[in-house]
Design an enzyme around this catalytic site. Structure first.
Site, PDB file in Angstrom:
ATOM      1  N   HIS A  55      41.004  56.775  30.188  1.00 30.09           N
ATOM      2  CA  HIS A  55      42.178  56.423  29.362  1.00 30.09           C
ATOM      3  C   HIS A  55      42.108  57.123  28.014  1.00 30.09           C
ATOM      4  O   HIS A  55      41.329  56.757  27.136  1.00 30.09           O
ATOM      5  CB  HIS A  55      42.251  54.905  29.155  1.00 30.09           C
ATOM      6  CG  HIS A  55      43.503  54.462  28.474  1.00 30.09           C
ATOM      7  ND1 HIS A  55      44.399  53.577  29.035  1.00 30.09           N
ATOM      8  CD2 HIS A  55      44.034  54.785  27.263  1.00 30.09           C
ATOM      9  CE1 HIS A  55      45.408  53.379  28.213  1.00 30.09           C
ATOM     10  NE2 HIS A  55      45.214  54.095  27.123  1.00 30.09           N
ATOM     11  N   HIS A  57      44.828  59.584  25.149  1.00 24.07           N
ATOM     12  CA  HIS A  57      46.129  60.197  24.843  1.00 24.07           C
ATOM     13  C   HIS A  57      45.850  61.592  24.301  1.00 24.07           C
ATOM     14  O   HIS A  57      45.679  61.772  23.092  1.00 24.07           O
ATOM     15  CB  HIS A  57      46.880  59.358  23.810  1.00 24.07           C
ATOM     16  CG  HIS A  57      47.147  57.955  24.244  1.00 24.07           C
ATOM     17  ND1 HIS A  57      48.414  57.505  24.552  1.00 24.07           N
ATOM     18  CD2 HIS A  57      46.321  56.901  24.462  1.00 24.07           C
ATOM     19  CE1 HIS A  57      48.343  56.229  24.927  1.00 24.07           C
ATOM     20  NE2 HIS A  57      47.086  55.831  24.878  1.00 24.07           N
ATOM     21  N   GLN A 150      55.962  55.705  25.130  1.00 27.97           N
ATOM     22  CA  GLN A 150      55.398  55.074  23.930  1.00 27.97           C
ATOM     23  C   GLN A 150      56.383  54.152  23.213  1.00 27.97           C
ATOM     24  O   GLN A 150      56.006  53.124  22.683  1.00 27.97           O
ATOM     25  CB  GLN A 150      54.906  56.148  22.956  1.00 27.97           C
ATOM     26  CG  GLN A 150      54.363  55.637  21.645  1.00 27.97           C
ATOM     27  CD  GLN A 150      53.060  54.882  21.806  1.00 27.97           C
ATOM     28  OE1 GLN A 150      51.994  55.457  21.906  1.00 27.97           O
ATOM     29  NE2 GLN A 150      53.126  53.539  21.847  1.00 27.97           N
ATOM     30  N   HIS A 208      50.326  50.482  29.911  1.00 28.34           N
ATOM     31  CA  HIS A 208      49.810  49.899  28.664  1.00 28.34           C
ATOM     32  C   HIS A 208      50.321  48.466  28.655  1.00 28.34           C
ATOM     33  O   HIS A 208      51.504  48.223  28.412  1.00 28.34           O
ATOM     34  CB  HIS A 208      50.337  50.660  27.458  1.00 28.34           C
ATOM     35  CG  HIS A 208      49.523  51.863  27.106  1.00 28.34           C
ATOM     36  ND1 HIS A 208      49.399  52.921  27.945  1.00 28.34           N
ATOM     37  CD2 HIS A 208      48.763  52.140  26.004  1.00 28.34           C
ATOM     38  CE1 HIS A 208      48.606  53.822  27.363  1.00 28.34           C
ATOM     39  NE2 HIS A 208      48.202  53.364  26.198  1.00 28.34           N
ATOM     40  N   GLU A 211      49.163  44.939  25.009  1.00 30.70           N
ATOM     41  CA  GLU A 211      48.234  45.387  23.968  1.00 30.70           C
ATOM     42  C   GLU A 211      48.679  44.771  22.642  1.00 30.70           C
ATOM     43  O   GLU A 211      49.242  45.416  21.763  1.00 30.70           O
ATOM     44  CB  GLU A 211      48.214  46.922  23.872  1.00 30.70           C
ATOM     45  CG  GLU A 211      47.082  47.424  22.974  1.00 30.70           C
ATOM     46  CD  GLU A 211      47.109  48.923  22.756  1.00 30.70           C
ATOM     47  OE1 GLU A 211      48.099  49.579  23.148  1.00 30.70           O
ATOM     48  OE2 GLU A 211      46.143  49.442  22.177  1.00 30.70           O
ATOM     49  N   ASP A 307      40.445  56.151  24.566  1.00 29.22           N
ATOM     50  CA  ASP A 307      41.843  55.934  24.152  1.00 29.22           C
ATOM     51  C   ASP A 307      42.337  56.987  23.170  1.00 29.22           C
ATOM     52  O   ASP A 307      43.436  57.504  23.330  1.00 29.22           O
ATOM     53  CB  ASP A 307      42.016  54.515  23.574  1.00 29.22           C
ATOM     54  CG  ASP A 307      43.459  54.007  23.636  1.00 29.22           C
ATOM     55  OD1 ASP A 307      44.307  54.667  24.264  1.00 29.22           O
ATOM     56  OD2 ASP A 307      43.716  52.935  23.057  1.00 29.22           O
ATOM     57  N   TRP A 313      45.902  56.115  15.841  1.00 25.17           N
ATOM     58  CA  TRP A 313      45.391  54.808  16.261  1.00 25.17           C
ATOM     59  C   TRP A 313      43.890  54.674  16.097  1.00 25.17           C
ATOM     60  O   TRP A 313      43.339  53.589  16.225  1.00 25.17           O
ATOM     61  CB  TRP A 313      45.777  54.539  17.722  1.00 25.17           C
ATOM     62  CG  TRP A 313      47.256  54.442  17.903  1.00 25.17           C
ATOM     63  CD1 TRP A 313      48.017  53.326  17.696  1.00 25.17           C
ATOM     64  CD2 TRP A 313      48.149  55.479  18.306  1.00 25.17           C
ATOM     65  NE1 TRP A 313      49.337  53.615  17.946  1.00 25.17           N
ATOM     66  CE2 TRP A 313      49.440  54.918  18.321  1.00 25.17           C
ATOM     67  CE3 TRP A 313      47.981  56.825  18.656  1.00 25.17           C
ATOM     68  CZ2 TRP A 313      50.568  55.673  18.684  1.00 25.17           C
ATOM     69  CZ3 TRP A 313      49.095  57.567  19.008  1.00 25.17           C
ATOM     70  CH2 TRP A 313      50.367  56.985  19.017  1.00 25.17           C
TER      71      TRP A 313
HETATM   72  N1  17E Z   1      49.689  54.095  22.060  1.00 32.66           N
HETATM   73  C1  17E Z   1      49.632  52.785  22.385  1.00 32.66           C
HETATM   74  O1  17E Z   1      50.664  52.178  22.679  1.00 32.66           O
HETATM   75  N2  17E Z   1      48.452  52.160  22.403  1.00 32.66           N
HETATM   76  C2  17E Z   1      47.346  52.808  22.096  1.00 32.66           C
HETATM   77  N3  17E Z   1      46.186  52.170  22.088  1.00 32.66           N
HETATM   78  C3  17E Z   1      47.411  54.174  21.746  1.00 32.66           C
HETATM   79  C4  17E Z   1      48.603  54.782  21.748  1.00 32.66           C
HETATM   80  C5  17E Z   1      46.175  54.892  21.389  1.00 32.66           C
HETATM   81 FE   FE2 Z   2      46.263  53.804  25.255  1.00 33.20          FE
END
Ligand code: 17E
Ligand code: FE2
Length: 411
Positions: A55, A57, A150, A208, A211, A307, A313
């Site tokens: 995982h 980006h 996103q 995702h 989170e 990540d 982030w």
């Molecule tokens: N975008 C997101 O939604 N969540 C994350 N942890 C990262 C990017 C790194």
């Molecule tokens: Fe992520």
């Protein structure tokens, strides 16, 4: 070619590995060299299957502070910072950053990467660049691409069509971001859309999922229910699931049955989520990592990812997954002897299940001769002393080598 004297996956006895035509031909103690065969002595070091970044980006990597720093350290400010950076994306910019990251990963024994790529961009610039790079880098790194919305599927203009376009361009997996959608209804609809899109095009899924520290964020149950009902099962992965940290135990007990029936995979990102989560807490502060220990105890597959590498982030990262495992074990209180010894599985065999590498992965006769050599005899020691990956071998060819540092104590 014969690689001699390896402790394969914490074995107590040394073994040799014979490679022919890029595949393992034989793995056994004391193989006799054949006439003219090249022999490399691994010197009694630990051999593991290659590390897997399950995982990350890659499209956002190496952009921290450009054009603004994430001051609050929250996921949501990170998304705002990235949105500003997104306006400056070009093919060359993405190519240059991804190539740098892939070399960092290669130096640290990673040979497989699942990257999420933001498709909430009307031009899909990063997606196009990553699809090119996936081909160009194939011999040194297997890259799997998730179409990742996103800024939402229902909450971003033309969001559904951008997902469809990304799948048609060749994404390997479909993503979603239920906790970012405007409403709970959008959240459920986005998940139904994503899993049906994947089923229709025979793609993998990596969401995702939840989170956020909101205990009411329950995308996960929808992901698992659809994985079961659409027959997608372990083609589906729920990443992050940090809200599960905050769920009440009565709810988790009920949820666990569905999770097991659905056979979905989980990815936890211990470095990044200990950094991003708990930001609304005073004290006590939540750790922000999903229930890795409990999921593992139920036989559910969990892997660990980094990540981010130096982006809005997370302001750190050098392509090594060692600290991901180290922090993951600490935060999840998985520090028993066997837990530590076997913890490489979070960034190898467990991740291979998530990526569906099947018989392309693993140290066994007939499989591609991909492996790494660490400067230790077992993974407990490797993790504890932060042992470098001395050699990364892909299809029998050494693609990266590291000389260990030497320290002299003068007292
Ligand atoms: N975008 C997101 O939604 N969540 C994350 N942890 C990262 C990017 C790194
Ligand atoms: Fe992520």
């Amino acid at each position: 070619m014969l690689f001699r004297n390896a402790y394969i996956e914490n074995a107590k006895e040394l073994a040799d590995l014979r490679v022919e035509n890029g595949r393992f031909a034989a793995i056994a103690p004391s193989l006799a060299p054949q006439p003219g065969e090249e022999v490399i002595d691994l010197g009694g070091k630990l051999v593991l299957p290659p590390f897997i970044e399950s995982h990350v980006h890659l499209d956002t990597c190496l952009t921290a502070g450009d054009p603004v720093w994430n001051m609050s350290g929250t996921l949501f400010e990170g998304i705002e910072c990235w949105s500003k950076r997104k306006d400056k994306l070009s093919r060359q910019d993405v190519r240059e950053r991804v190539q740098r990251c892939v070399r960092l990963y290669a130096a640290n024994g990673v040979q497989f990467i699942r990257t999420h790529v933001d498709v909430t961009d009307p031009k899909l610039t990063a997606m196009r660049a990553l699809i090119e790079l996936r081909e160009e880098l194939r011999d040194v790194m297997e890259i799997q691409i998730v179409a990742f919305p996103q800024e939402g599927i229902l909450s971003y203009p033309n969001g559904k069509q951008l997902m469809i376009d990304a799948v048609n361009m060749g994404a390997d997996a479909v993503g979603a971001i239920p906790h970012f959608e405007f409403t709970r209804e959008y959240s459920v609809e986005s998940l139904n859309f994503a899993l049906e899109l994947a089923a229709k095009h025979d793609k993998l899924v990596d969401v995702h999922c939840d989170e956020i520290d909101d205990e009411a964020s329950r995308g996960l149950e929808t992901v698992a229910a659809r994985a079961l009902e659409l027959g997608l099962y372990d083609k589906v992965t729920a990443s992050h699931t940090t809200a599960m940290h905050s769920y009440n135990n009565a709810y988790v007990l009920r949820l666990m049955r569905l999770l097991k029936m659905s056979r979905i995979n989980f990815v936890a990102n211990p470095l990044v989520n200990t950094h991003l989560q708990g930001r609304m807490d005073t004290y006590p502060k939540r750790r922000g990592v999903t229930r890795v220990k409990e999921l593992t105890a139920e036989g559910i597959n969990v892997s660990f990812g980094h990540d981010d590498i130096f982006d809005p982030w997370y302001p750190m990262g050098n392509g090594s997954l060692r600290d991901v495992v180290f922090v993951g074990l600490n935060v999840c209180q998985m520090m028993g002897y066997e837990d530590i010894m076997n913890s490489y599985r979070f960034i190898s065999t467990n991740a291979a299940k998530t990526l569906h590498l099947c018989d392309r992965y693993g140290i066994a006769a007939g499989r591609p001769a991909n492996f790494i050599v660490l400067d230790a005899q077992n993974y407990y020691d490797a993790l504890n002393k932060n042992a470098p990956v001395l050699r990364s071998v892909r299809a029998g060819r050494t693609i990266a080598e590291t000389k260990p540092a030497q320290t002299e104590i003068r007292f």
